[in-house]
Design a protein around this motif. Structure first.
Motif, PDB file in Angstrom:
ATOM      1  N   VAL A  96      44.243  69.847  51.531  1.00  0.00           N
ATOM      2  CA  VAL A  96      44.358  68.404  51.758  1.00  0.00           C
ATOM      3  C   VAL A  96      45.747  68.127  52.327  1.00  0.00           C
ATOM      4  CG1 VAL A  96      44.299  66.133  50.685  1.00  0.00           C
ATOM      5  CG2 VAL A  96      42.750  67.920  49.893  1.00  0.00           C
ATOM      6  N   LEU A 112      44.289  59.264  48.334  1.00  0.00           N
ATOM      7  CA  LEU A 112      44.419  60.019  47.086  1.00  0.00           C
ATOM      8  C   LEU A 112      45.008  59.146  45.984  1.00  0.00           C
ATOM      9  CD1 LEU A 112      43.966  62.969  46.084  1.00  0.00           C
ATOM     10  CD2 LEU A 112      46.381  63.385  46.596  1.00  0.00           C
ATOM     11  N   THR A 131      48.710  66.083  52.859  1.00  0.00           N
ATOM     12  CA  THR A 131      49.482  64.934  52.382  1.00  0.00           C
ATOM     13  C   THR A 131      50.941  65.125  52.792  1.00  0.00           C
ATOM     14  OG1 THR A 131      49.987  65.976  50.260  1.00  0.00           O
ATOM     15  CG2 THR A 131      47.935  64.706  50.406  1.00  0.00           C
ATOM     16  N   THR A 137      45.730  60.054  54.091  1.00  0.00           N
ATOM     17  CA  THR A 137      45.263  60.930  53.010  1.00  0.00           C
ATOM     18  C   THR A 137      46.016  60.666  51.722  1.00  0.00           C
ATOM     19  OG1 THR A 137      44.788  62.629  54.673  1.00  0.00           O
ATOM     20  CG2 THR A 137      44.795  63.311  52.381  1.00  0.00           C
ATOM     21  N   THR A 152      39.545  65.933  49.529  1.00  0.00           N
ATOM     22  CA  THR A 152      40.395  64.894  48.932  1.00  0.00           C
ATOM     23  C   THR A 152      39.791  64.399  47.621  1.00  0.00           C
ATOM     24  OG1 THR A 152      41.082  64.217  51.144  1.00  0.00           O
ATOM     25  CG2 THR A 152      41.511  62.681  49.351  1.00  0.00           C
TER      26      THR A 152
END
Length: 558
Positions: free
Chosen positions: A233, A71, A235, A67, A153
């Protein structure tokens, strides 16, 4: 009697040496504080054992890595396209409104990405006005149509692109302004089209500056917490916070922080290498200034549209949305509670700005007086903090100081039956130290830019008149550097106002700021309430952006 005059002379000779040693000691202390979070993260991660990292690798590490990289790729491509395209249009072409756009394109820099996330979620989410009107007009039900999911995302990348493309725009615009028209015109004379000459000549020449801008945007992306946390999201930034607070897994948080730190330091080295390459853009070597092409008709309309869309989506529309949301909320900026949030934010930002600029002055002046490996090494370590996300710095400072507080409390309880509590980790000073580590590079850049305007013969003249290093700094440098220092203070002040992950993790109990209040309200889905502190943060963030806009306007006439 003959030896008496030599004593004051010897004392005068000792004073500069003692002053330089004191200055060097403070500079090294600042570098040590900046290095402490990184060292502590490494030590804490290695002491966590292989069981923790094995569990992370089997569960969440792959998802966090994928992820975060996705991104980063999206933000890199988006900021490159918007920043370079806008910079080329306002520099190399003329169309109606170009002078307004070349300044207005900087405005989204004042917005934290999480503020845009709150605004656009209010409008584009399922209960928002856009989908509600769509259902009312068409008669569709919730499952009868497809609409892009803002909490994704891609949605997080869009928010980050809109606020980070000005980094690329500013550096690319400066590079295009410094280019000679000779090579571009030669390519056109040899039959290359305008697009071909741009891709084969102008773009490669500006590559170092563009790459530096994209890398800055990427470093801000991996450091972001508010946007990705609100959109759900997963991360590395959200993983660190979840491991530290939700799971109480200190070793897991430290090992995730080490992974993110490694990636951030790699980006820092790339950015430094690109910045070195950017030195080749020297205005003094320009042989012929590029004459902007006049656009008319459809081309002019298209150029205005391309420049207007990022300003509209990144600045104008969010302000309108937030203002309308704030009017419908029950938040009162004049209530004692909100005045407390504002007071806490202003106190932290003011103290952190003064401490950070003071540290920048110490490091910069030490490098000037004593150039060498020691001073340059201290400056390099101090700059690394900009590449380290706030969550990593928070973990790196809390781990050693929490251990110190606990050890001191245990000793005091055993010997004196007195509890000292959290002397360091329970105060705002450790949070201020985290801000200094995070934003010292920005203050150093502003200070060194002004220091380059102070000729070295001024230092020699001050020494010949008996001034100590401290006296030279106070009476010669600081008056000349006042504009640069004011810029540095404003930049750090506003960055601290917007900072979220370190503040969330390290703030003292019941010591909330505007950023924390906005995040808390948004997490509770009270977006109308979150709009009020968000607007205050944006209003304050406009201060350094106005300064940047003034510089952009002046550069147009050079």
């Amino acid at each position: 009697m003959t030896d008496a005059p030599s004593l004051p002379a010897a004392a005068r000779r000792r004073r500069p040496a003692e002053g330089l040693r004191a200055l060097g000691g403070v500079a090294l202390l600042v570098a040590l504080i900046c290095a402490l979070p990184m060292v502590a993260v490494v030590v804490a991660a290695l002491s966590g054992g292989t069981e923790t990292i094995s569990h992370l690798a089997a569960t969440v590490l792959g998802r966090y890595t994928a992820t975060t990289l996705w991104l980063v790729l999206l933000v890199s491509a988006g900021t490159f396209a918007l920043g370079v395209g806008a910079a080329w249009l306002v520099t190399m072409t003329r169309f109606p409104g170009v002078r307004v756009f070349e300044i207005a394109l900087v405005l989204p820099l004042a917005f934290p990405a999480y503020v845009l996330a709150y605004a656009y979620t209010h409008v584009l989410d399922h209960p928002g006005i856009v989908q509600t009107v769509l259902r009312d007009v068409t008669g569709w039900g919730p499952r009868d149509y497809w609409f892009p999911e803002i909490r994704s995302t891609g949605g997080a990348a869009a928010m980050l692109i809109l606020v980070l493309y000005p980094y690329v725009y500013l550096l690319a615009r400066a590079a295009f302004l410094q280019q000679s028209a000779t090579t571009f015109l030669a390519a056109r004379a040899l039959g290359a089209s305008a697009w071909s000459a741009f891709f084969k000549i102008s773009l490669p020449l500006a590559r170092p500056a563009i790459a530096a801008g994209v890398l800055l945007a990427v470093m801000e992306t991996i450091a972001d917490f508010g946007t990705v946390a609100y959109f759900g999201v997963q991360t590395f930034a959200t993983g660190i916070y979840t491991s530290w607070f939700s799971l109480a897994d200190r070793a897991g948080a430290a090992q995730l922080a080490l992974c993110l730190l490694s990636f951030a330091l790699l980006l820092a080295m790339l950015e430094r290498a690109q910045r070195g390459g950017a030195k080749y853009h020297d205005p003094s070597r320009r042989q012929q200034r590029m004459e902007p092409a006049q656009l008319t008709g459809l081309r002019a309309l298209l150029a205005a549209g391309l420049c207007g869309v990022p300003v509209l989506l990144g600045a104008v529309l969010p302000v309108v949305i937030l203002f309308s949301m704030g009017l419908g909320s029950e938040q009162d900026l004049l209530s004692p509670r909100y005045l407390g949030f504002i007071r806490n934010s202003l106190t932290l930002a003011s103290v952190a700005a003064v401490c950070t600029v003071g540290a920048a002055i110490t490091l910069g002046f030490f490098q000037r007086l004593s150039p060498g490996r020691l001073s340059h090494g201290a400056g390099y370590v101090a700059r690394l903090g900009y590449a380290v996300p706030g969550g990593v710095i928070a973990v790196g400072l809390l781990v050693p100081f929490a251990a110190f507080d606990n050890a001191l409390d245990a000793v005091m309880r055993a010997r004196f039956d007195v509890s000292t509590g959290l002397l360091i980790t329970g105060s705002i000073w450790l949070l201020v130290a985290a801000y200094m580590v995070r934003f010292l590079a920005a203050a150093l850049g502003a200070y060194e830019g002004g220091q380059a305007l102070v000729p070295s013969n001024m230092d020699a003249a001050a020494r010949s008149l008996g001034q100590t290093p401290t006296g030279t700094l106070r009476r010669v440098h600081l008056p000349i550097l006042a504009p640069s220092l004011l810029t540095a203070l404003l930049i750090v002040f506003v960055d601290v106002m917007k900072e979220l992950p370190a503040t969330l993790i390290m703030r003292p109990f019941n010591y909330d700021t505007l950023a924390v209040q906005a995040y808390r309200l948004a997490s509770d889905e009270r977006l109308e309430g979150a709009a009020v502190p968000s607007l205050v943060i944006v209003a304050i963030g406009l201060l350094p952006v106005i300064l940047i806009c003034r510089q952009v306007g002046r550069s147009r006439h050079r």
